[in-house]
Design an enzyme around this catalytic site. Structure first.
Site, PDB file in Angstrom:
ATOM      1  N   GLU A 123       0.819  -1.229   0.000  1.00 14.08           N
ATOM      2  CA  GLU A 123       0.000   0.000   0.000  1.00 14.08           C
ATOM      3  C   GLU A 123       0.851   1.277   0.000  1.00 14.08           C
ATOM      4  OE1 GLU A 123      -3.073   0.586  -0.510  1.00 14.08           O
ATOM      5  OE2 GLU A 123      -4.052   1.825   0.989  1.00 14.08           O
ATOM      6  N   THR A 171      -6.801   8.062  -4.164  1.00 15.22           N
ATOM      7  CA  THR A 171      -5.748   8.416  -3.197  1.00 15.22           C
ATOM      8  C   THR A 171      -4.535   9.042  -3.881  1.00 15.22           C
ATOM      9  OG1 THR A 171      -6.463   6.697  -1.695  1.00 15.22           O
ATOM     10  CG2 THR A 171      -4.233   7.485  -1.388  1.00 15.22           C
TER      11      THR A 171
END
Ligand code: HSE
Length: 297
Positions: A123, A171
């Site tokens: 991530e 994001t």
């Protein structure tokens, strides 16, 4: 098939950019089983990648690679309740599902610490992945390879009320607007508030939370990407929220609310509709202290 339950998460908690996150009582479910082919489907008709670009598959494959095994295929059935690209940890839920499922299929060769590290490597930051795996509120430091973390269970009467708009914010885009450098003063502004947040949440000093969620590192920049964000904050505070902050990278605004504030969600929805913001929906959650669980094997 192994069935896994993974909680949604809310990261940053205001000032704790890339460092603080907590798990919510709101879940995705993934069934995972061995297969010689890639056989991926959603149980709810949601359009998910059904090839090797699927994030659950990618994460499972990464774990197999780390363990020196080859992944030839996988059977996946996804039930996605967590909306995508809304700041509620949907991609972390996929990563954790892939890692926990693959680890189980291989007989649990990796420890919980290994999984926390690997998830953060995939991530890029640990503040969604770690609470998704561990539950509770997690404080984490990531050096690019390893995560030092503390999970604390939270038993409070607080509600976490998510005000979720009908648009997505990726994001990567939300990180792209952030400055490369910040002043010493702003760094102190944030670190003091991030520390104040966990201490206040865990000791019940909720009146501190409004100050604690202020930050200078990401929310001021992200507000510009979230139409009507300021109005939504104002509505949450007008109805008695202890604090309101942009959840993760946004665009969801999370309100922290006393349990005794019984009709908060209804009042906020009414005000949003009256302000012409009917695309925003309101969802009440608690804190999940268990993290990811294998619910059937
Ligand atoms: N800490 C991350 C961010 C969370 O704010 O970009 C979103 O993945």
């Amino acid at each position: 098939m192994i069935k896994i339950r993974i909680p949604a998460t809310s990261a940053n908690l205001g000032a704790g950019f890339d460092a603080l996150g907590l798990a919510l009582t709101f879940y995705n479910y993934v069934e995972i089983g061995e297969s010689d082919t890639i056989d991926i489907a959603s149980t709810d008709g949601l359009d998910v990648p059904t090839d090797e670009k699927n994030l659950i598959y990618i994460s499972a494959k990464d774990l197999f690679n780390v363990c020196g095994k080859e992944l030839r295929g996988l059977k996946l059935r996804q039930t996605n309740n967590i909306p995508m690209a809304r700041g509620l940890g949907s991609s972390s839920a996929c990563i954790i599902a892939g890692l926990v499922g693959a680890n189980k299929l291989l007989g649990d060769p990796l420890t919980k610490d290994d999984l926390v590290d690997l998830a953060a490597q995939i991530e890029g930051h640990p503040d969604n992945t770690a609470p998704a795996l561990l539950g509770g509120i997690v404080t984490a430091v990531f050096d690019g390879r390893r995560v030092e973390w503390v999970k604390q269970e939270v038993y409070t009467k607080l509600k976490f009320v998510a005000l979720i708009p009908d648009f997505e914010l990726v994001t990567e885009d939300a990180r792209g607007t952030l400055p490369k450098e910040v002043s010493h003063k702003d760094a102190v502004f944030n670190l003091s508030r991030a520390a104040l947040f966990s201490a206040s949440l865990l000791t019940g000093k909720y009146e501190n939370l409004r100050t604690a969620v202020n930050d200078k590192l990401h929310q001021p920049y992200r507000m510009a990407l979230i139409p009507n964000c300021k109005e939504v904050f104002d509505i949450a505070y007008a109805h008695g929220a202890y604090a309101a902050y942009i959840s993760g990278a946004g665009p969801t605004v999370m309100a922290i609310v006393d349990d005794k504030n019984e009709f908060f969600a209804g009042k906020v929805k009414f005000s949003l509709d009256n302000a012409g913001l009917s695309g925003w929906t309101v969802h009440e959650f608690g804190i999940d202290n268990n993290g990811t669980a294998i619910i059937t094997e």
